[in-house]
Design a protein around this motif. Structure first.
Motif, mmCIF file in Angstrom:
data_model
loop_
_atom_site.group_PDB
_atom_site.id
_atom_site.type_symbol
_atom_site.label_atom_id
_atom_site.label_comp_id
_atom_site.label_asym_id
_atom_site.label_seq_id
_atom_site.Cartn_x
_atom_site.Cartn_y
_atom_site.Cartn_z
ATOM 1 N N ALA A 60 0.802 -1.205 0.011
ATOM 2 C CA ALA A 60 0.100 -0.061 0.093
ATOM 3 C C ALA A 60 1.071 1.376 0.208
ATOM 4 C CB ALA A 60 -0.818 -0.157 1.311
ATOM 5 N N LEU A 61 0.737 2.356 -1.150
ATOM 6 C CA LEU A 61 1.475 3.234 -0.978
ATOM 7 C C LEU A 61 0.427 4.484 -0.971
ATOM 8 C CD1 LEU A 61 3.880 1.848 -3.646
ATOM 9 C CD2 LEU A 61 4.497 2.633 -1.366
ATOM 10 N N ARG A 63 -1.119 8.370 -1.549
ATOM 11 C CA ARG A 63 -1.204 9.349 -2.659
ATOM 12 C C ARG A 63 -1.919 10.382 -1.881
ATOM 13 N NH1 ARG A 63 2.242 6.855 -3.889
ATOM 14 N NH2 ARG A 63 2.570 5.654 -5.775
ATOM 15 N N ASP A 75 7.458 11.158 -0.658
ATOM 16 C CA ASP A 75 8.658 11.357 -0.159
ATOM 17 C C ASP A 75 8.769 12.918 0.274
ATOM 18 O OD1 ASP A 75 10.073 9.046 -0.283
ATOM 19 O OD2 ASP A 75 10.406 9.232 -2.624
ATOM 20 N N ILE A 78 5.492 12.967 3.719
ATOM 21 C CA ILE A 78 5.663 12.074 4.825
ATOM 22 C C ILE A 78 6.704 12.581 5.944
ATOM 23 C CG2 ILE A 78 6.294 9.831 5.499
ATOM 24 C CD1 ILE A 78 3.629 9.487 4.644
ATOM 25 N N ILE A 87 1.525 12.320 11.199
ATOM 26 C CA ILE A 87 1.668 10.979 10.729
ATOM 27 C C ILE A 87 0.860 9.626 11.440
ATOM 28 C CG2 ILE A 87 3.483 10.187 12.158
ATOM 29 C CD1 ILE A 87 3.031 9.346 8.209
ATOM 30 N N VAL A 94 -4.120 4.813 6.752
ATOM 31 C CA VAL A 94 -3.524 3.995 5.952
ATOM 32 C C VAL A 94 -3.686 2.490 6.346
ATOM 33 C CG1 VAL A 94 -1.278 3.070 4.923
ATOM 34 C CG2 VAL A 94 -1.719 5.575 5.067
ATOM 35 N N ASN A 118 3.920 0.395 4.953
ATOM 36 C CA ASN A 118 4.960 1.042 5.703
ATOM 37 C C ASN A 118 4.608 1.780 6.907
ATOM 38 O OD1 ASN A 118 7.002 1.212 3.043
ATOM 39 N ND2 ASN A 118 4.964 1.682 2.172
ATOM 40 N N GLN A 123 5.553 6.478 14.254
ATOM 41 C CA GLN A 123 4.651 5.297 14.490
ATOM 42 C C GLN A 123 5.177 4.114 15.294
ATOM 43 O OE1 GLN A 123 3.374 5.054 10.263
ATOM 44 N NE2 GLN A 123 1.574 4.299 11.184
ATOM 45 N N ASP A 180 14.045 -0.922 1.928
ATOM 46 C CA ASP A 180 15.241 -0.001 1.299
ATOM 47 C C ASP A 180 16.500 -0.436 1.770
ATOM 48 O OD1 ASP A 180 13.255 1.794 0.413
ATOM 49 O OD2 ASP A 180 13.374 3.107 2.128
ATOM 50 N N ARG A 203 15.951 -0.419 -4.476
ATOM 51 C CA ARG A 203 15.998 -0.209 -5.997
ATOM 52 C C ARG A 203 17.300 0.269 -6.380
ATOM 53 N NH1 ARG A 203 12.060 3.869 -5.761
ATOM 54 N NH2 ARG A 203 12.758 5.622 -6.401
ATOM 55 N N GLY A 237 12.088 -2.340 -7.272
ATOM 56 C CA GLY A 237 12.301 -1.360 -8.512
ATOM 57 C C GLY A 237 12.840 -2.009 -9.778
ATOM 58 N N GLU A 239 12.439 -2.946 -13.327
ATOM 59 C CA GLU A 239 12.028 -2.538 -14.383
ATOM 60 C C GLU A 239 12.136 -3.259 -15.495
ATOM 61 O OE1 GLU A 239 13.182 1.739 -14.570
ATOM 62 O OE2 GLU A 239 12.086 2.029 -12.692
ATOM 63 N N GLY A 257 7.991 -3.836 -8.994
ATOM 64 C CA GLY A 257 8.452 -3.002 -9.818
ATOM 65 C C GLY A 257 7.917 -2.652 -11.167
HETATM 66 P P1 C2E Z 1 9.013 2.409 -0.381
HETATM 67 O O1 C2E Z 1 8.273 2.049 0.826
HETATM 68 O O2 C2E Z 1 10.576 2.209 -0.647
HETATM 69 O O3 C2E Z 1 8.164 2.258 -1.800
HETATM 70 C C1 C2E Z 1 8.632 2.103 -2.805
HETATM 71 C C2 C2E Z 1 8.586 3.302 -3.866
HETATM 72 O O4 C2E Z 1 9.387 3.009 -5.234
HETATM 73 C C3 C2E Z 1 7.302 3.754 -4.006
HETATM 74 O O5 C2E Z 1 7.228 5.219 -4.239
HETATM 75 C C4 C2E Z 1 6.933 3.101 -5.626
HETATM 76 O O6 C2E Z 1 5.947 3.899 -6.443
HETATM 77 C C5 C2E Z 1 8.314 3.384 -6.181
HETATM 78 N N1 C2E Z 1 8.520 2.220 -7.209
HETATM 79 C C6 C2E Z 1 8.158 0.947 -7.207
HETATM 80 N N2 C2E Z 1 8.493 0.285 -8.409
HETATM 81 C C7 C2E Z 1 9.358 1.232 -9.194
HETATM 82 C C8 C2E Z 1 10.142 1.064 -10.093
HETATM 83 O O7 C2E Z 1 10.119 0.161 -11.001
HETATM 84 N N3 C2E Z 1 10.988 1.875 -10.588
HETATM 85 C C9 C2E Z 1 10.854 3.264 -9.745
HETATM 86 N N4 C2E Z 1 11.695 4.361 -10.317
HETATM 87 N N5 C2E Z 1 10.094 3.498 -8.640
HETATM 88 C C10 C2E Z 1 9.321 2.310 -8.218
HETATM 89 P P2 C2E Z 1 6.324 6.271 -3.586
HETATM 90 O O8 C2E Z 1 5.071 5.679 -3.571
HETATM 91 O O9 C2E Z 1 6.373 7.621 -4.327
HETATM 92 O O10 C2E Z 1 6.583 6.055 -2.149
HETATM 93 C C11 C2E Z 1 7.844 6.547 -1.563
HETATM 94 C C12 C2E Z 1 8.172 6.384 -0.417
HETATM 95 O O11 C2E Z 1 7.170 6.899 0.590
HETATM 96 C C13 C2E Z 1 8.063 5.040 0.019
HETATM 97 O O12 C2E Z 1 9.056 4.160 -0.169
HETATM 98 C C14 C2E Z 1 7.814 5.029 1.398
HETATM 99 O O13 C2E Z 1 8.907 5.000 2.321
HETATM 100 C C15 C2E Z 1 6.735 6.239 1.786
HETATM 101 N N6 C2E Z 1 5.567 5.950 1.810
HETATM 102 C C16 C2E Z 1 4.687 5.642 1.063
HETATM 103 N N7 C2E Z 1 3.367 5.384 1.383
HETATM 104 C C17 C2E Z 1 3.622 5.330 2.866
HETATM 105 C C18 C2E Z 1 2.615 5.098 3.667
HETATM 106 O O14 C2E Z 1 1.422 5.070 3.711
HETATM 107 N N8 C2E Z 1 3.094 5.544 5.026
HETATM 108 C C19 C2E Z 1 4.481 5.743 5.175
HETATM 109 N N9 C2E Z 1 5.011 6.029 6.495
HETATM 110 N N10 C2E Z 1 5.444 5.968 4.279
HETATM 111 C C20 C2E Z 1 4.937 5.878 3.052
#
Ligand code: C2E
Ligand code: MG
Ligand code: MG
Ligand code: MG
Length: 276
Positions: A60-61, A63, A75, A78, A87, A94, A118, A123, A180, A203, A237, A239, A257
């Motif tokens: 879950a990510l 937006r 990024d 948060i 948060i 979330v 995440n 938290q 990560d 990634r 990641g 691709e 990815g």
């Molecule tokens: P993360 O948990 O490491 O999530 C992976 C990020 O890489 C996500 O970015 C995803 O969209 C992106 N990604 C996935 N596959 C690929 C790929 O093939 N290539 C590339 N270039 N990117 C890829 P996103 O959604 O922008 O999230 C960024 C970070 O924000 C997350 O890294 C996480 O640390 C944080 N985040 C996102 N949602 C939540 C949440 O609900 N709660 C918290 N605490 N943090 C969150």
């Protein structure tokens, strides 16, 4: 003349600083009202089991779309949510929303699916984290073994405290991923002391895995080490087909990815097909 120029540069710098500070303040103000205005959404990215070539779970990510500041990436917001404490309610939202989504998928033919959520550092160290997660799981009516909590290495700097929390989480029956992996400062030895299930290779180590021998070696070493500690490995990641080939060759367990899918809204998730 030079003096004048210098002063102008200085003023320009000031204006930029003000602009940044203003933007930051605006994001913070809008963020305070975002939950009640229903501006958040979750997108879900498939996590693919590389042996079976099938989707085993979803991450879950969050937006955020806001009228004034537009689309702001997690990024960016948060860290502000962390600083302001926002948060805590956002994180609860979330978890609840993603577990209800999972319940819905389980009821509609995707029985074994898992959900990864995440957690941010604030938290993680919140005193009522464990009862909050327990209650939310019960409210959603899913089994805890279908939930995976993602934390990062930096959260485990305080080894003693982190160890207690991680064991309590394990006791609840949920799974734990280190997200990560490889980008933090922590030593590898702590891994043995924590009840962790999965390790997610960041990634940046996957990016050049097919073109660069030393990057391949790093990834291979992480996979071997994780397997020796009894952990399963998820590559982030992924691709390209070539990256996937290298990862499969080295027995990486799962991958995530754009090669498989970008994160998508919940209703689009059941339609995702894994390329064969
Ligand atoms: P993360 O948990 O490491 O999530 C992976 C990020 O890489 C996500 O970015 C995803 O969209 C992106 N990604 C996935 N596959 C690929 C790929 O093939 N290539 C590339 N270039 N990117 C890829 P996103 O959604 O922008 O999230 C960024 C970070 O924000 C997350 O890294 C996480 O640390 C944080 N985040 C996102 N949602 C939540 C949440 O609900 N709660 C918290 N605490 N943090 C969150
Ligand atoms: Mg993650
Ligand atoms: Mg990650
Ligand atoms: Mg990340």
């Amino acid at each position: 003349q030079a003096k004048k120029q210098g002063r102008n540069n200085y003023q320009m710098y000031d204006v930029l600083l003000d602009r940044k500070a203003f933007e930051r303040l605006q994001i913070e103000n809008e963020l305070r009202k975002a939950l009640e205005r229903n501006e958040f959404a979750l997108h879900y990215q498939p996590i693919v089991n590389l042996c079976k070539n099938e989707i085993k779970g979803a991450e879950a990510l969050i937006r955020w779309q806001n009228e004034r500041v537009g689309h702001v990436s997690p990024d960016q917001f948060i860290p502000i949510a962390e600083e302001t404490g926002l948060i805590i309610p956002i994180g609860e939202w979330v978890l609840k929303t993603s577990l209800l989504q999972l319940k819905d998928w389980h009821s509609n033919g995707m029985d074994g699916l898992t959900i990864s959520v995440n957690l941010s550092i604030r938290q993680f160290y919140q005193p009522d984290l464990i009862p909050m997660i327990k209650e939310t799981i019960e409210l959603a009516g899913v089994e805890p073994r279908f939930l995976t909590i993602e934390i990062t290495e930096s959260m485990t700097m305080d080894v003693e405290k982190a160890s207690v929390i991680l064991h309590e989480l394990k006791e609840l029956g949920v799974n734990i991923s280190i997200d990560d992996f490889g980008t933090g400062y922590s030593s590898l030895s702590y891994l043995k002391r924590f009840p962790i299930d999965h390790l997610k290779i960041d990634r940046c180590f996957v990016k050049d895995i097919a073109d660069n021998k030393s990057d391949e070696n790093i990834a291979t070493t992480i996979i071997l080490m994780a397997h020796n500690l009894g952990l399963s490995v998820i590559a982030e990641g992924v691709e390209t087909e070539d990256q996937l080939g290298v990862l499969k060759q080295h027995r990486c367990n799962e991958a995530q990815g754009y090669h498989f899918s970008k994160p998508v809204p919940g209703e689009e998730f059941p339609g995702i097909k894994v390329p064969s």
